[in-house]
Motif scaffolding. Structure first.
Motif, PDB file in Angstrom:
ATOM      1  N   UNK A  77       0.860  -1.155   0.000  1.00 38.06           N
ATOM      2  CA  UNK A  77       0.000   0.000   0.000  1.00 38.06           C
ATOM      3  C   UNK A  77       0.903   1.212   0.000  1.00 38.06           C
ATOM      4  N   UNK A  78       0.674   2.148  -0.933  1.00 41.82           N
ATOM      5  CA  UNK A  78       1.490   3.352  -1.022  1.00 41.82           C
ATOM      6  C   UNK A  78       0.584   4.560  -1.126  1.00 41.82           C
ATOM      7  N   UNK A  79       0.988   5.632  -0.499  1.00 44.14           N
ATOM      8  CA  UNK A  79       0.303   6.916  -0.618  1.00 44.14           C
ATOM      9  C   UNK A  79       1.242   7.851  -1.355  1.00 44.14           C
ATOM     10  N   UNK A  80       0.790   8.401  -2.482  1.00 41.07           N
ATOM     11  CA  UNK A  80       1.635   9.207  -3.356  1.00 41.07           C
ATOM     12  C   UNK A  80       0.960  10.536  -3.681  1.00 41.07           C
ATOM     13  N   UNK A  81       1.756  11.537  -3.935  1.00 41.41           N
ATOM     14  CA  UNK A  81       1.270  12.788  -4.510  1.00 41.41           C
ATOM     15  C   UNK A  81       1.528  12.722  -6.001  1.00 41.41           C
ATOM     16  N   UNK A  82       0.571  13.153  -6.797  1.00 46.53           N
ATOM     17  CA  UNK A  82       0.733  13.166  -8.236  1.00 46.53           C
ATOM     18  C   UNK A  82       1.743  14.262  -8.594  1.00 46.53           C
TER      19      UNK A  82
END
Length: 83
Positions: A77-82
């Motif tokens: 699971x990863x949380x990224x900013x575009x």
């Protein structure tokens, strides 16, 4: 993984990326899923970056949006900013 997420009926879109058109058609039958065909490489980070381009072109995301990536390939699971 995308089908499991669709069972929770989230208030946000669930995008499911696949290489096969048969999988894309099956995913289209699930609630809230938006299946998108995309060619993958062995570089998972590169695949994430490559997925942003068609989404930006369709107006589905913009720079600075927060994306949560769930992968059954990496089991992560990863949380990224575009970018």
């Amino acid at each position: 993984m995308a089908t499991l997420l669709s069972r929770c009926r989230p208030n946000c879109p669930v995008l499911a990326f696949t290489e096969r058109s048969s999988s894309q058609r099956r995913l289209n039958l699930h609630w809230g899923l938006i299946p998108i065909r995309l060619s993958f490489s062995n570089d998972m980070e590169g695949n994430l970056e490559n997925s942003f381009s068609p989404l930006k072109a369709r107006g589905m995301i913009k720079s600075g949006d927060l994306i949560i990536s769930v992968s059954d390939m990496l089991q992560s699971l990863q949380v990224l900013n575009v970018p």
